[in-house]
Structure formats: C-alpha cells, structure tokens
Design a protein around this motif. Structure first.
Motif, PDB file in Angstrom:
ATOM      1  N   GLU A 130       9.214  -0.784   9.493  1.00 60.21           N
ATOM      2  CA  GLU A 130       8.353   0.174  10.186  1.00 60.21           C
ATOM      3  C   GLU A 130       8.799   1.611   9.930  1.00 60.21           C
ATOM      4  O   GLU A 130       7.972   2.521   9.789  1.00 60.21           O
ATOM      5  CB  GLU A 130       8.352  -0.135  11.685  1.00 60.21           C
ATOM      6  CG  GLU A 130       7.645  -1.442  12.023  1.00 60.21           C
ATOM      7  CD  GLU A 130       7.912  -1.915  13.445  1.00 60.21           C
ATOM      8  OE1 GLU A 130       7.116  -2.728  13.948  1.00 60.21           O
ATOM      9  OE2 GLU A 130       8.932  -1.490  14.043  1.00 60.21           O
ATOM     10  N   ALA A 131      10.102   1.814   9.853  1.00 58.78           N
ATOM     11  CA  ALA A 131      10.635   3.159   9.598  1.00 58.78           C
ATOM     12  C   ALA A 131      10.214   3.661   8.223  1.00 58.78           C
ATOM     13  O   ALA A 131       9.818   4.827   8.064  1.00 58.78           O
ATOM     14  CB  ALA A 131      12.158   3.152   9.718  1.00 58.78           C
ATOM     15  N   VAL A 132      10.278   2.787   7.228  1.00 64.85           N
ATOM     16  CA  VAL A 132       9.929   3.220   5.871  1.00 64.85           C
ATOM     17  C   VAL A 132       8.424   3.465   5.746  1.00 64.85           C
ATOM     18  O   VAL A 132       7.985   4.370   5.018  1.00 64.85           O
ATOM     19  CB  VAL A 132      10.434   2.195   4.826  1.00 64.85           C
ATOM     20  CG1 VAL A 132       9.526   0.976   4.712  1.00 64.85           C
ATOM     21  CG2 VAL A 132      10.590   2.845   3.451  1.00 64.85           C
ATOM     22  N   LEU A 144      13.818  -0.656   2.367  1.00 57.35           N
ATOM     23  CA  LEU A 144      13.922   0.798   2.280  1.00 57.35           C
ATOM     24  C   LEU A 144      14.171   1.250   0.843  1.00 57.35           C
ATOM     25  O   LEU A 144      13.516   2.160   0.337  1.00 57.35           O
ATOM     26  CB  LEU A 144      15.055   1.297   3.175  1.00 57.35           C
ATOM     27  CG  LEU A 144      14.807   1.304   4.686  1.00 57.35           C
ATOM     28  CD1 LEU A 144      16.100   1.591   5.425  1.00 57.35           C
ATOM     29  CD2 LEU A 144      13.763   2.338   5.062  1.00 57.35           C
ATOM     30  N   THR A 145      15.108   0.599   0.172  1.00 55.63           N
ATOM     31  CA  THR A 145      15.479   1.032  -1.183  1.00 55.63           C
ATOM     32  C   THR A 145      14.375   0.742  -2.194  1.00 55.63           C
ATOM     33  O   THR A 145      14.286   1.424  -3.217  1.00 55.63           O
ATOM     34  CB  THR A 145      16.795   0.359  -1.630  1.00 55.63           C
ATOM     35  OG1 THR A 145      16.678  -1.059  -1.478  1.00 55.63           O
ATOM     36  CG2 THR A 145      17.967   0.848  -0.824  1.00 55.63           C
ATOM     37  N   SER A 146      13.537  -0.257  -1.920  1.00 60.64           N
ATOM     38  CA  SER A 146      12.446  -0.542  -2.855  1.00 60.64           C
ATOM     39  C   SER A 146      11.431   0.592  -2.876  1.00 60.64           C
ATOM     40  O   SER A 146      10.802   0.855  -3.902  1.00 60.64           O
ATOM     41  CB  SER A 146      11.751  -1.860  -2.477  1.00 60.64           C
ATOM     42  OG  SER A 146      11.080  -1.736  -1.228  1.00 60.64           O
ATOM     43  N   LEU A 147      11.262   1.274  -1.746  1.00 60.29           N
ATOM     44  CA  LEU A 147      10.326   2.404  -1.684  1.00 60.29           C
ATOM     45  C   LEU A 147      11.024   3.736  -1.923  1.00 60.29           C
ATOM     46  O   LEU A 147      10.421   4.674  -2.459  1.00 60.29           O
ATOM     47  CB  LEU A 147       9.608   2.420  -0.335  1.00 60.29           C
ATOM     48  CG  LEU A 147       8.276   1.650  -0.283  1.00 60.29           C
ATOM     49  CD1 LEU A 147       8.500   0.153  -0.471  1.00 60.29           C
ATOM     50  CD2 LEU A 147       7.556   1.901   1.037  1.00 60.29           C
ATOM     51  N   TYR A 148      12.285   3.826  -1.485  1.00 59.22           N
ATOM     52  CA  TYR A 148      13.052   5.060  -1.659  1.00 59.22           C
ATOM     53  C   TYR A 148      14.374   4.736  -2.365  1.00 59.22           C
ATOM     54  O   TYR A 148      15.399   4.487  -1.727  1.00 59.22           O
ATOM     55  CB  TYR A 148      13.306   5.731  -0.307  1.00 59.22           C
ATOM     56  CG  TYR A 148      12.051   6.335   0.291  1.00 59.22           C
ATOM     57  CD1 TYR A 148      11.593   7.578  -0.131  1.00 59.22           C
ATOM     58  CD2 TYR A 148      11.298   5.649   1.238  1.00 59.22           C
ATOM     59  CE1 TYR A 148      10.422   8.126   0.387  1.00 59.22           C
ATOM     60  CE2 TYR A 148      10.127   6.186   1.760  1.00 59.22           C
ATOM     61  CZ  TYR A 148       9.696   7.429   1.329  1.00 59.22           C
ATOM     62  OH  TYR A 148       8.530   7.958   1.833  1.00 59.22           O
ATOM     63  N   PRO A 149      14.348   4.722  -3.705  1.00 60.69           N
ATOM     64  CA  PRO A 149      15.543   4.309  -4.464  1.00 60.69           C
ATOM     65  C   PRO A 149      16.738   5.245  -4.298  1.00 60.69           C
ATOM     66  O   PRO A 149      17.869   4.844  -4.573  1.00 60.69           O
ATOM     67  CB  PRO A 149      15.045   4.306  -5.918  1.00 60.69           C
ATOM     68  CG  PRO A 149      13.815   5.156  -5.923  1.00 60.69           C
ATOM     69  CD  PRO A 149      13.201   5.005  -4.575  1.00 60.69           C
ATOM     70  N   ASN A 150      16.507   6.500  -3.847  1.00 62.21           N
ATOM     71  CA  ASN A 150      17.619   7.431  -3.638  1.00 62.21           C
ATOM     72  C   ASN A 150      18.187   7.334  -2.232  1.00 62.21           C
ATOM     73  O   ASN A 150      18.727   8.292  -1.695  1.00 62.21           O
ATOM     74  CB  ASN A 150      17.167   8.873  -3.904  1.00 62.21           C
ATOM     75  CG  ASN A 150      16.950   9.132  -5.386  1.00 62.21           C
ATOM     76  OD1 ASN A 150      17.610   8.528  -6.227  1.00 62.21           O
ATOM     77  ND2 ASN A 150      16.020  10.009  -5.720  1.00 62.21           N
ATOM     78  N   LEU A 151      18.064   6.172  -1.627  1.00 60.86           N
ATOM     79  CA  LEU A 151      18.624   5.939  -0.291  1.00 60.86           C
ATOM     80  C   LEU A 151      20.127   5.698  -0.406  1.00 60.86           C
ATOM     81  O   LEU A 151      20.580   4.939  -1.270  1.00 60.86           O
ATOM     82  CB  LEU A 151      17.935   4.730   0.342  1.00 60.86           C
ATOM     83  CG  LEU A 151      18.371   4.342   1.752  1.00 60.86           C
ATOM     84  CD1 LEU A 151      17.174   3.853   2.557  1.00 60.86           C
ATOM     85  CD2 LEU A 151      19.420   3.233   1.713  1.00 60.86           C
ATOM     86  N   LEU A 171       0.835  -1.209   0.000  1.00 65.90           N
ATOM     87  CA  LEU A 171       0.000   0.000   0.000  1.00 65.90           C
ATOM     88  C   LEU A 171       0.872   1.262   0.000  1.00 65.90           C
ATOM     89  O   LEU A 171       0.557   2.245  -0.678  1.00 65.90           O
ATOM     90  CB  LEU A 171      -0.924   0.004   1.226  1.00 65.90           C
ATOM     91  CG  LEU A 171      -2.020  -1.060   1.285  1.00 65.90           C
ATOM     92  CD1 LEU A 171      -2.773  -0.961   2.608  1.00 65.90           C
ATOM     93  CD2 LEU A 171      -2.975  -0.919   0.105  1.00 65.90           C
ATOM     94  N   ALA A 172       1.972   1.215   0.779  1.00 66.12           N
ATOM     95  CA  ALA A 172       2.905   2.353   0.811  1.00 66.12           C
ATOM     96  C   ALA A 172       3.532   2.568  -0.561  1.00 66.12           C
ATOM     97  O   ALA A 172       3.655   3.707  -1.031  1.00 66.12           O
ATOM     98  CB  ALA A 172       3.984   2.108   1.857  1.00 66.12           C
ATOM     99  N   ALA A 173       3.910   1.466  -1.211  1.00 69.95           N
ATOM    100  CA  ALA A 173       4.521   1.562  -2.542  1.00 69.95           C
ATOM    101  C   ALA A 173       3.541   2.190  -3.535  1.00 69.95           C
ATOM    102  O   ALA A 173       3.920   3.051  -4.343  1.00 69.95           O
ATOM    103  CB  ALA A 173       4.953   0.176  -3.013  1.00 69.95           C
TER     104      ALA A 173
END
Length: 482
Positions: free
Chosen positions: A320-322, A353-360, A4-6
């Motif tokens: 949980e953080a992401v 984390l990287t799957s949702l925020y690739p610029n990590l 859902l977040a994605a």
C-alpha cells in the motif's frame, strides 16, 4: 493495481511541481523560539525526581521532556533519566549512550537543576517501602499539573525523593502554563543532542543518501552538531562499495518510515493476507509480548479486521505504501530510504518496493558491517540513525500517524525546516477507502484521489488544543509566527 503502478512508472512522467515542497509562504512564517526564556532557574529545593522511562527511544524521548516539565513544576532537582530494558526492544542503552549528558544538563540549567545521581544520604533509602515509587498505574494518562501538585508534591516534600517508573504519556498537553509548555519544546528541540558516535555514523548515512550531489541542508547542524558541514561534505572515508551505492547524480532523497514491524502488526489486530500461518504467528507474539491484549481478545468481541481497515486503524502494508508513492508521482529513479527495524514478512514484502523503486536503500545497505557493528544489539541507537536520516530527508513519508518516530521526525522538520521540509501524512481512513476499491478503479482515477487526499494533509495550521507539541510545534509556546 501494482502492475498498473509499474506501468505508470515506466512512462517516466514529469513529477508534480509541488511533490518535494510544502506551502512555503505559510510554513516559513513560523520560526523556532523555544530557546527564549523569561524566568529564573529553580533551586530544586523540594527534593529529587528520578525516572525510569519505558518503551523505545522515541517514547523515552517524550518521557524525558515531560519529566523535565514536572521537575520544574514541583521545584525539584532531576536525576539524569534512566531507560527501562523492554522485552520488546531488548536494548540496554542508557541516556548517556544516546544523548549528550553534559549538553542536556548545561542547556537546561537556567530552567531546572539536574544531577547525575542522588545525594549519598538518599541512596540507601528503600523507595518502595517509603512510598516513593510511582508507576503508570498510579498516574492517569495525560495527567494535568493539578494532579502532580495534589498527589505527588506531598510525597516529595515528605520523602525528598520520587521515582517514576514507566512514565509513558503521563503529562497532559493542555492546559499547561505557557512557560512550562515552552520548556517542553526547549527540551525536545534544543536539549537532546545525540552523542558524537551516533552523529558521525548518521552523517555517513546522510552523505551517501545524497550521493554525488551532497550538500548541507537546514536540519544538518541541529541533527549532526557543529561538525555537520565537514562530516556531510567529506567523502574520504567512502569505500568503493559505498561510492557505487551513492553513484546517482541526484542529491534528493525520500525517507519512508515503514512502520510494519511485528509488534505493530500484532497489536493492530488487523489481517495482512498471510492466512492461518500469519494468524498463529501473531497470536503467539501477542501472548508473549502483549498478554493483556491477548487475554482480552479471548474474552471480548473486537471489530473485525475488515472494519478496522475501513476505519483506517491498520498500518499501511509495504504494498500500500508503494502504491501511494507511485500515485503521488515519485518517479522510478527516486532514491527511497526505508527506515524501520525488521519489516514483518521480510525480504518478500520489501521486494514489492524494490520492484517499483530499484533505488530503494536501508541503513544496512549504505553502511558497512564495521560501521554498523558498534550499534548491533542496540535497537534504540539504530533507531537514532533512522531518526536522523528521516529528519534530514528532502521529503519524508510516514505510513502510520500514531508512530512516535514519525511524529517526532515530522515535528522536528516543522520546527527547523523553515518551510522547506515537506512531510507526507496519509489519512489512513481516506486512503483505505481508495485502496479497497483498487480492483475496480482505473489508475488515473486512483492517482487523482490519492493526490487530493495527501494534498489536504499538507495544510499549514497551528497546533490544535490537546495535541502534541512534539508533533505540532506550530504554537506560540514553541514557535513565533511572523
């Protein structure tokens, strides 16, 4: 919930207006003033104080500032602090490897006398034999000034030297006379400057995090020294690899202190979904590094992992953080700097984390092998790079309010930020309550509840009695309120 977040991030909605802000009008009314003095220097005539501080760099920083206050309280000269080698941190760094000794001595000279070593006539003394070694067992946590005057001063006057070993959280925040509390703040926010080698490498890190839109931010001068402007704006030393890594046109970045290393995970006694393998691994770690806790778990019945999580006593997982970041509205293109050592669960957990925020990114990704080489095997010096990158960030998110690094970074941002450096401090109990319902809750409801919970932690308030001035410097001793 992660799917859902994605989906929400793919929609690429506008970020909330206050996402990168704190309540500026209230926050900017507080100005740094711990550098102001209204006393004369002490001569240190009562003897010498030595300290060997334990823990990691952040615990040691607190111990240094606390011992500075004790030295003034007892009218003693302070020998440059030493740092204890820990089997958890495995770092042999000493004070001068991390902080500028000369600046420390000179800046605090109007407050206390600081020397590099004991006078020769005292160096040959067996301090343990004469009763001058004081360990944490002999000093209660949060000891008040009366304790030092009653129990420590007589030993100092008799033997002319005291050696504190450990000294973790051994000085109360309240009650403490105004000028002594101000000295504590002065030490933390003004006297402890990182050595140039750390400042220069940290400047590379911050510059690459800000990308093509590099600029000089409010905290740069205090974190990186007088050369901060040239260090941040000069891109000549960037290799093609780093140029590619910083190609984003956005200069804003979010720092996330993901306190999820194995020591934290093992000490929490929580469960993180790894089954029997996880349980055996953490039990083994506790036996080696936290033997007293390990023994206690076999003799005493502790609260269950579910109860600990419900009460907000478990560190947030990367998952949980992401979810928190996505619910707050940080868009998918946000540059996220992850601070911390080796995340428990390794690359598999970071992949979420990287799957949702690739610029990590991490410092290991932004700095070359040769740039990191001088700091290899020195966890405290690597942590100093994280400290600077987090403190300089446009927004900083912590995942564990009990973390010393998060506490010190958030305090530093309050002290020097001028109301422009927001910090996200999740209430883990409230967040846990929301997360435990994630199988039945709709994303827009989850999003609304998370934002409300975080908004309530952004209120500007003066330091509560008994709380840390390092974390909550908004008090009359540290900051002046307009």
């Amino acid at each position: 919930m992660l799917s859902l977040a994605a989906n929400a991030l793919v929609e690429n909605k506008l970020e909330p207006k206050d996402l990168w802000q704190e309540p500026k009008e209230q926050a900017s009314a507080w100005k740094p003033c711990a550098d102001q003095r209204s006393w004369t220097p002490d001569d240190g005539k009562n003897g010498y104080i030595m300290v060997t501080a334990n823990g990691g760099i952040n615990q040691q920083r607190v111990a240094v500032c606390n011992i500075v206050v004790v030295a003034r309280l007892l009218n003693a000269a302070l020998v440059i602090p030493k740092f204890m080698l820990s089997d958890v941190w495995t770092d042999a760094s000493q004070f001068g490897d991390i902080y500028q000794e000369e600046h420390f001595m000179e800046y605090l000279s109007p407050d206390i006398r600081i020397v590099k070593e004991l006078p020769k006539e005292l160096q040959s003394l067996d301090l343990e034999e004469i009763g001058s070694v004081v360990t944490d067992i002999e000093v209660m946590k949060e000891a008040k000034p009366d304790f030092y005057m009653t129990h420590i001063l007589p030993i100092l006057l008799k033997n002319r030297v005291i050696h504190f070993v450990g000294f973790g959280n051994r000085l109360a925040f309240d009650p403490l006379p105004f000028e002594l509390q101000r000295l504590r703040c002065r030490c933390n926010f003004h006297a402890l400057n990182f050595v140039p080698r750390i400042q220069e490498t940290a400047a590379l890190l911050v510059r690459r995090l800000r990308g093509s839109g590099s600029y000089v931010a409010p905290l740069d001068l205090h974190l990186l020294g007088p050369k901060s402007s040239s260090l941040i704006l000069d891109k000549k030393s960037d290799s093609p690899v780093q140029e590619e890594a910083t190609s984003s046109s956005s200069s804003k970045y979010l720092a996330l202190h993901l306190r999820f290393e194995i020591d934290m995970v093992a000490h929490s006694l929580c469960y993180f979904g790894g089954g029997e393998t996880e349980q055996k691994e953490l039990d083994s770690y506790r036996q080696k590094h936290f033997p007293s806790l390990s023994t206690l778990t076999k003799k005493k019945k502790f609260r269950s992992a579910d109860v600990l999580r419900t009460e907000g006593l478990c560190p947030l997982t990367p998952e949980e953080a992401v979810l928190m970041l996505a619910a707050l509205g940080f868009n998918r293109e946000t540059r996220v700097f992850v601070a911390g050592a080796n995340i428990y669960g390794g690359s598999k957990r970071l992949a979420v984390l990287t799957s949702l925020y690739p610029n990590l990114v991490t410092k290991e990704k932004l700095l070359t092998e040769s740039e990191l080489q001088p700091f290899k095997n020195f966890s405290s010096q690597l942590a100093a790079l994280d400290f600077i990158a987090c403190a300089a960030a446009d927004a900083f998110a912590m995942t564990d309010s009990g973390s010393q690094l998060s506490s010190l970074v958030s305090g530093y941002r309050i002290y020097y930020g001028g109301g422009k450096m927001p910090t996200i401090r999740p209430n883990k109990r409230r967040l846990s309550d929301i997360l435990l319902k994630n199988s039945t809750i709709e994303w827009n409801v989850f999003e609304r509840r998370v934002r409300k919970a975080i908004r309530q932690t952004k209120h500007v308030f003066a330091r509560p009695n008994g709380r840390s001035v390092y974390r909550y410097p908004r008090c009359k001793e540290c900051m002046c309120h307009a």
